[in-house]
Design a protein around this motif. Structure first.
Motif, PDB file in Angstrom:
ATOM      1  N   GLU A  56     -10.442 -26.999 -10.633  1.00  0.00           N
ATOM      2  CA  GLU A  56      -9.921 -28.004  -9.908  1.00  0.00           C
ATOM      3  C   GLU A  56      -8.496 -27.700  -9.380  1.00  0.00           C
ATOM      4  O   GLU A  56      -7.725 -27.373 -10.225  1.00  0.00           O
ATOM      5  CB  GLU A  56      -9.979 -29.405 -10.480  1.00  0.00           C
ATOM      6  CG  GLU A  56     -11.261 -30.067 -10.577  1.00  0.00           C
ATOM      7  CD  GLU A  56     -11.290 -31.394 -11.208  1.00  0.00           C
ATOM      8  OE1 GLU A  56     -10.271 -31.856 -11.516  1.00  0.00           O
ATOM      9  OE2 GLU A  56     -12.496 -31.983 -11.326  1.00  0.00           O
ATOM     10  N   THR A  57      -7.948 -28.017  -8.012  1.00  0.00           N
ATOM     11  CA  THR A  57      -6.741 -27.852  -7.880  1.00  0.00           C
ATOM     12  C   THR A  57      -5.814 -29.200  -8.124  1.00  0.00           C
ATOM     13  O   THR A  57      -6.579 -30.048  -8.132  1.00  0.00           O
ATOM     14  CB  THR A  57      -6.725 -27.690  -6.390  1.00  0.00           C
ATOM     15  OG1 THR A  57      -5.272 -27.370  -5.822  1.00  0.00           O
ATOM     16  CG2 THR A  57      -7.026 -28.821  -5.504  1.00  0.00           C
ATOM     17  N   LYS A  72     -20.024 -29.551  -6.793  1.00  0.00           N
ATOM     18  CA  LYS A  72     -19.143 -28.759  -7.729  1.00  0.00           C
ATOM     19  C   LYS A  72     -19.593 -28.251  -9.095  1.00  0.00           C
ATOM     20  O   LYS A  72     -19.160 -27.433  -9.502  1.00  0.00           O
ATOM     21  CB  LYS A  72     -17.911 -29.827  -7.989  1.00  0.00           C
ATOM     22  CG  LYS A  72     -16.975 -30.210  -6.734  1.00  0.00           C
ATOM     23  CD  LYS A  72     -15.720 -30.627  -7.135  1.00  0.00           C
ATOM     24  CE  LYS A  72     -15.849 -32.135  -7.666  1.00  0.00           C
ATOM     25  NZ  LYS A  72     -14.544 -32.880  -8.017  1.00  0.00           N
ATOM     26  N   ASN A 129     -14.240 -24.443  -2.652  1.00  0.00           N
ATOM     27  CA  ASN A 129     -14.565 -23.507  -3.642  1.00  0.00           C
ATOM     28  C   ASN A 129     -15.348 -22.335  -3.213  1.00  0.00           C
ATOM     29  O   ASN A 129     -15.737 -21.497  -4.121  1.00  0.00           O
ATOM     30  CB  ASN A 129     -15.639 -24.351  -4.802  1.00  0.00           C
ATOM     31  CG  ASN A 129     -14.541 -25.421  -5.563  1.00  0.00           C
ATOM     32  OD1 ASN A 129     -13.426 -24.930  -6.022  1.00  0.00           O
ATOM     33  ND2 ASN A 129     -15.295 -26.609  -5.654  1.00  0.00           N
ATOM     34  N   GLU A 160     -15.770 -26.696 -14.407  1.00  0.00           N
ATOM     35  CA  GLU A 160     -15.408 -27.604 -13.341  1.00  0.00           C
ATOM     36  C   GLU A 160     -14.109 -27.820 -13.387  1.00  0.00           C
ATOM     37  O   GLU A 160     -13.262 -28.010 -12.181  1.00  0.00           O
ATOM     38  CB  GLU A 160     -16.559 -28.674 -13.126  1.00  0.00           C
ATOM     39  CG  GLU A 160     -15.962 -29.513 -11.791  1.00  0.00           C
ATOM     40  CD  GLU A 160     -16.854 -30.732 -12.087  1.00  0.00           C
ATOM     41  OE1 GLU A 160     -16.759 -31.653 -10.936  1.00  0.00           O
ATOM     42  OE2 GLU A 160     -17.249 -31.222 -13.053  1.00  0.00           O
ATOM     43  N   ASN A 169      -8.482 -35.690  -6.317  1.00  0.00           N
ATOM     44  CA  ASN A 169      -7.562 -35.459  -7.505  1.00  0.00           C
ATOM     45  C   ASN A 169      -6.195 -35.463  -6.879  1.00  0.00           C
ATOM     46  O   ASN A 169      -6.022 -35.595  -5.586  1.00  0.00           O
ATOM     47  CB  ASN A 169      -7.919 -34.217  -8.210  1.00  0.00           C
ATOM     48  CG  ASN A 169      -8.136 -33.216  -7.183  1.00  0.00           C
ATOM     49  OD1 ASN A 169      -8.235 -33.191  -5.878  1.00  0.00           O
ATOM     50  ND2 ASN A 169      -8.385 -31.745  -7.824  1.00  0.00           N
TER      51      ASN A 169
END
Length: 669
Positions: free
Chosen positions: A133-134, A262, A439, A129, A669
């Motif tokens: 992530e970006t 996610k 995603n 995971e 994030n």
């Protein structure tokens, strides 16, 4: 091979999937939060309460959705019928609590090795995971680029369509009378019965450790990707691969287990990469006895993948090809994350081993990487971007998929197809969607650009004409829309002015219907790799999607292919169209976003069809359609070019339940 769960826990996990499948089918026509009791049994004309007597149910043997999973979990055959009957029971809530408690129980069979394996799996999922992530910088860069696009569009197209807030408030439209239990206003966030359901079972969920909950989901996901048996001649499931109904049920089950979606997407990538690793391992062994140009070399060129292993040792035949992304993007994050997981996954799935996963990591950032597995779940042909579909049907001259986003070549097991329908240049097929982040493996459909640009330009030219400008200054446009909806006569000056639009609009409608048929053919042939598909479109693009669903309904019996649909500003009448059949083709959420003041759409669509209802300006009173009023966001029809992303953010499509936020959620994030 170490096992994740005891036989009793596997039994309970299979039962929970069955309950989730049945609830998801109920929610097709009775979404969470509606006034209808969510546990009420689905009616399909059968007078019997037995699941075995109702082949239309997703939990029926003929659906081939449950029994392959039961087989994967090694549940005894004699228990299958009972589990199917329990899945179709009403109400579901007591059963869910009981099976959660069963999964939480430890037994003598729960060895230290099983617990260590469970812990290793959960850590592997967390690492995967994180690799997906970006960064905040990337996210903000995309948002800034989209703001620039919005400013340019507003400057070019917005002024002529601006309506004052007072005019919007003072002119009531008959469309507003169609508000029903399925409609969400911009202020609403209806968690509805989803919250009540979780509250009732909070104690049972609390009994389960995080490791146990993700392990249950991983086991079930692996089972969902096993092949359906070929001996059931009455099967209504037409293809192997990842069924959209399975993904919707897993999304509901993740909600019950309080696991972020996610995490499940990370599991999907792990399963895809696991399959790729075994395929390469098997191909390497074959190369020892065959010529250098066989097996693996052929696979890298888009040939045949022999077989793939899923957890528990179940083999799934997946033949197909590799997607060729026009972006040429690599997948360094996934490759790095998967490399870190190699030792752990090698222990969890010893048939592949750490060396096999390390090999998968080395290939994950290439076109011949994990995407080959994702694209090959039952796929055949050249893929979405591998071949142009131009001139395939009738007078459709352009029909081409463009890969967008950074999720290509990364083993994603779900696809998103985005369809623009009001464009002024070719970039408008791509730009409205680029700022969105999820995603999914994402594609924009570029279709009939010449005709779409012509009709969009004609409408925009008309909006800047002296007649239109005069009517806007007098505050008369919304009054005109009101008269259209109530079947009153058009003003003669307005009727004459729209003659220039009519011919181009008629052609565009015809091409959108034909493009919809082409899109249905693409999905049925599995060019997306028989992975669940999310379809989103605005204006005539929404019509393409709706017509696609209608064509699917002619030959398909269920929502096997399409997971979710969002229609925005759709030029679709709803009194002459079979919305119920289209709804049945979508396993999960089906959203109709409309603006009651989109008089541009009303003028273009003309009174003859407006009197039959128009989805783009009204709520569609059909069970299971999630109506969302976006009037406060839409200045005019061209607003969808830049507002679509904001609407999608507010819809939070990754949630199982219907939701529309008053403001977009903040990035995590």
């Amino acid at each position: 091979m170490p096992s994740f769960l005891t036989p009793e826990q596997k039994y309970a996990a299979g039962a929970l999937l069955g309950l989730a499948l049945h609830q998801a089918q109920i929610h097709q026509t009775r979404p969470l939060g509606s006034s209808v009791h969510e546990d009420e049994r689905i009616s399909s004309g059968s007078s019997s309460d037995s699941v075995s007597d109702d082949p239309q149910l997703w939990v029926h043997e003929n659906s081939c959705l449950l029994r392959p999973v039961f087989k994967h979990l090694n549940i005894e055959n004699k228990a299958w019928i009972g589990l199917e009957e329990t899945a179709g029971a009403s109400p579901a809530q007591p059963h869910v609590g009981a099976f959660l408690r069963l999964i939480s129980e430890e037994s003598a069979e729960s060895s230290a090795e099983m617990k260590d394996t469970e812990l290793a799996l959960s850590k592997a999922i967390d690492v995967m995971e994180l690799s997906m992530e970006t960064t905040s910088e990337t996210f903000m860069s995309k948002k800034e680029k989209h703001r620039e696009y919005e400013n340019i569009c507003r400057e070019k197209y917005s002024p002529a369509e601006m309506q004052s807030k007072s005019e919007k408030a003072d002119v009531p439209l008959p469309a507003q009378e169609l508000k029903n239990n399925n409609e969400l206003s911009i202020e609403q966030t209806p968690y509805g019965s989803s919250s009540k359901f979780n509250e009732k079972h909070v104690e049972e969920v609390a009994m389960l450790s995080y490791h146990r909950r993700v392990t249950v989901l991983y086991e079930l996901l692996s089972g969902c990707l096993t092949d359906a048996p070929e001996d059931n001649k009455k099967s209504t499931r037409k293809r192997n691969g990842y069924d959209a109904r399975h993904r919707v049920a897993l999304r509901l089950l993740a909600t019950w287990l309080d696991i972020q979606w996610k995490k499940v997407e990370a599991m999907e990538i792990m399963v895809a990469c696991s399959a790729m690793a075994l395929s390469k391992e098997q191909a390497s062994k074959q190369e020892e006895t065959q010529s250098p140009k066989s097996s693996w070399a052929k696979w890298k060129r888009g040939g045949i993948i022999g077989a793939a292993a899923l957890t528990g040792g179940t083999l799934m035949a997946i033949t197909g090809f590799i997607f060729h992304s026009s972006t040429g993007l690599a997948a360094p994050a996934i490759a790095a994350g998967f490399s870190a997981l190699a030792p752990t996954l090698g222990t969890i799935i010893p048939v592949i081993g750490a060396s096999g996963f390390a090999a998968a990591a080395s290939a994950a950032g290439t076109v011949a990487g994990s995407v080959a597995i994702a694209a090959s779940f039952g796929a055949a042909g050249a893929g979405l971007t591998g071949s142009k579909m131009a001139r395939r049907t009738g007078s459709v001259d352009e029909f081409e998929f463009k890969a967008i986003g950074e999720n290509h070549n990364q083993g994603r097991l779900a696809v998103e197809i985005l369809v623009s329908g009001f464009v002024f240049q070719e970039e408008d097929f791509i730009n409205p969607w680029e700022g969105q982040y999820n995603n999914l493996e994402r594609y924009a459909l570029q279709w009939e650009s010449k005709n779409l640009i012509a009709v969009s330009t004609a409408i925009q030219d008309w909006l800047t004409s002296s007649i239109a400008m005069s009517m806007m200054k007098q505050g008369a446009m919304l009054t005109v829309l009101s008269t259209l909806v109530t079947a009153l006569a058009w003003p003669a000056t307005l009727l004459a002015a729209t003659d220039l639009i009519d011919s181009k609009w008629t052609i565009a409608l015809d091409r959108s219907d034909k493009a919809g048929k082409l899109l249905a053919e693409v999905l049925q042939k599995g060019l997306q790799g028989n992975r669940p598909v999310t379809l989103i479109g605005y204006s005539l693009g929404a019509r393409v999607i709706f017509k696609c669903l209608q064509y699917l309904a002619e030959t398909e019996q269920n929502g096997e292919l399409v997971e979710r649909v969002v229609l925005l500003g759709a030029p679709i009448s709803f009194r002459d169209e079979n919305w119920a059949a289209a709804r049945k083709m979508v396993a999960g959420r089906f959203v109709n976003a409309f603006s009651t003041t989109d008089w541009t759409l009303g003028v273009a669509f003309r009174a003859s069809l407006l009197t039959k209802g128009l989805a783009g300006i009204q709520a569609v009173d059909v069970p299971g359609i999630e109506n969302v009023d976006v009037t406060e966001l839409i200045e005019g029809h061209s607003s969808y070019l830049w507002v679509t992303q904001d609407i999608l953010d507010r819809l939070e499509l990754d949630t199982y339940y219907p939701v529309f936020r008053a403001s977009p959620p903040e990035p995590e994030n």
